[in-house]
Design a protein around this motif. Structure first.
Motif, short mmCIF file in Angstrom:
data_model
loop_
_atom_site.label_atom_id
_atom_site.label_comp_id
_atom_site.label_asym_id
_atom_site.label_seq_id
_atom_site.Cartn_x
_atom_site.Cartn_y
_atom_site.Cartn_z
N GLU A 1 0.84 -1.19 0.00
CA GLU A 1 0.00 0.00 0.00
C GLU A 1 0.88 1.25 0.00
O GLU A 1 1.59 1.52 0.97
CB GLU A 1 -0.91 0.00 1.22
CG GLU A 1 -1.87 -1.19 1.25
CD GLU A 1 -2.68 -1.24 2.52
OE1 GLU A 1 -3.02 -0.16 3.06
OE2 GLU A 1 -2.97 -2.34 2.97
N GLY B 1 4.35 2.12 1.56
CA GLY B 1 4.55 2.42 2.97
C GLY B 1 4.21 1.29 3.91
O GLY B 1 4.59 1.32 5.07
N SER B 2 3.47 0.29 3.40
CA SER B 2 3.14 -0.86 4.25
C SER B 2 2.91 -2.09 3.38
O SER B 2 2.55 -1.99 2.21
CB SER B 2 1.89 -0.58 5.10
OG SER B 2 0.74 -0.51 4.29
N SER C 1 1.11 -6.03 3.68
CA SER C 1 0.36 -7.08 4.35
C SER C 1 0.64 -8.37 3.61
O SER C 1 0.52 -8.41 2.38
CB SER C 1 -1.15 -6.80 4.31
OG SER C 1 -1.43 -5.58 4.94
N ILE D 1 12.33 0.09 8.03
CA ILE D 1 11.47 -1.10 7.98
C ILE D 1 11.26 -1.63 9.40
O ILE D 1 12.20 -1.76 10.17
CB ILE D 1 12.11 -2.20 7.10
CG1 ILE D 1 12.36 -1.70 5.69
CG2 ILE D 1 11.27 -3.48 7.11
CD1 ILE D 1 11.12 -1.34 4.92
N SER E 1 5.29 -4.93 12.43
CA SER E 1 4.36 -4.53 13.49
C SER E 1 3.51 -5.69 13.98
O SER E 1 3.13 -5.72 15.13
CB SER E 1 3.47 -3.38 13.04
OG SER E 1 2.41 -3.84 12.24
N ARG F 1 2.51 -7.91 8.99
CA ARG F 1 2.39 -6.50 8.58
C ARG F 1 3.75 -5.84 8.76
O ARG F 1 4.39 -6.00 9.80
CB ARG F 1 1.37 -5.75 9.43
CG ARG F 1 -0.04 -6.16 9.25
CD ARG F 1 -0.78 -5.47 8.18
NE ARG F 1 -0.74 -4.01 8.34
CZ ARG F 1 -1.27 -3.19 7.48
NH1 ARG F 1 -1.88 -3.65 6.43
NH2 ARG F 1 -1.20 -1.89 7.66
N ILE F 2 4.19 -5.14 7.74
CA ILE F 2 5.46 -4.42 7.76
C ILE F 2 5.20 -2.97 7.36
O ILE F 2 4.42 -2.72 6.45
CB ILE F 2 6.48 -5.06 6.80
CG1 ILE F 2 6.91 -6.42 7.33
CG2 ILE F 2 7.68 -4.16 6.57
CD1 ILE F 2 7.92 -7.13 6.47
N PHE F 3 5.88 -2.05 8.05
CA PHE F 3 5.76 -0.62 7.75
C PHE F 3 7.14 -0.06 7.47
O PHE F 3 8.15 -0.58 7.93
CB PHE F 3 5.11 0.13 8.92
CG PHE F 3 3.68 -0.24 9.13
CD1 PHE F 3 2.68 0.37 8.40
CD2 PHE F 3 3.34 -1.20 10.06
CE1 PHE F 3 1.35 0.02 8.60
CE2 PHE F 3 2.02 -1.55 10.27
CZ PHE F 3 1.03 -0.94 9.53
N ARG G 1 9.49 2.61 4.40
CA ARG G 1 9.53 2.95 2.97
C ARG G 1 10.00 1.71 2.20
O ARG G 1 11.13 1.25 2.37
CB ARG G 1 10.49 4.09 2.71
CG ARG G 1 10.54 4.40 1.24
CD ARG G 1 11.47 5.49 0.90
NE ARG G 1 11.67 5.43 -0.55
CZ ARG G 1 12.33 6.31 -1.21
NH1 ARG G 1 12.87 7.33 -0.59
NH2 ARG G 1 12.48 6.20 -2.51
#
Length: 99
Positions: free
Chosen positions: A23, A26-27, A29, A60, A63, A73-75, A77
């Motif tokens: 997405e 920035g993230s 799933s 990176i 979460s 879930r990763i957040f 850039r």
């Protein structure tokens, strides 16, 4: 009547579906994640049911990770994603020592 032998069972990893949603860079799933091989602020290496997934970027952070469902879930850039096949380990440390 000819009897057929049952088809060999698929590996456990192949049975778990793998999806990947990015997405706005920035993230992420993901499902079908079997383990996190490594993770730091510059990227993550994940083992999935479809191979090894390398994620590169900045800031990176993981979460959420569910070991039971394989959801992650990763957040941060996201700069790149790359899939590779896992390397088979033939013989272990003793074979490498004898080479």
């Amino acid at each position: 009547m000819q009897q057929r032998s049952p088809a060999p069972a698929a590996p456990a990893q192949a049975r778990q579906p793998h999806t990947l949603i990015v997405e706005n860079r920035g993230s992420i799933s993901a499902t079908g994640v079997t383990r996190i091989v490594s993770c730091d602020e510059n990227g993550a290496v994940l083992e999935t049911s479809q191979g090894i997934l390398t994620i590169g970027g900045q800031e990176i952070r993981v979460s959420e990770l569910s070991a039971q469902t394989g959801e992650l879930r990763i957040f941060g850039r996201i700069d790149y994603l790359q899939y590779t096949e896992p390397r088979p380990t033939a013989g272990g440390w003793l074979r490498r020592l004898v080479r």
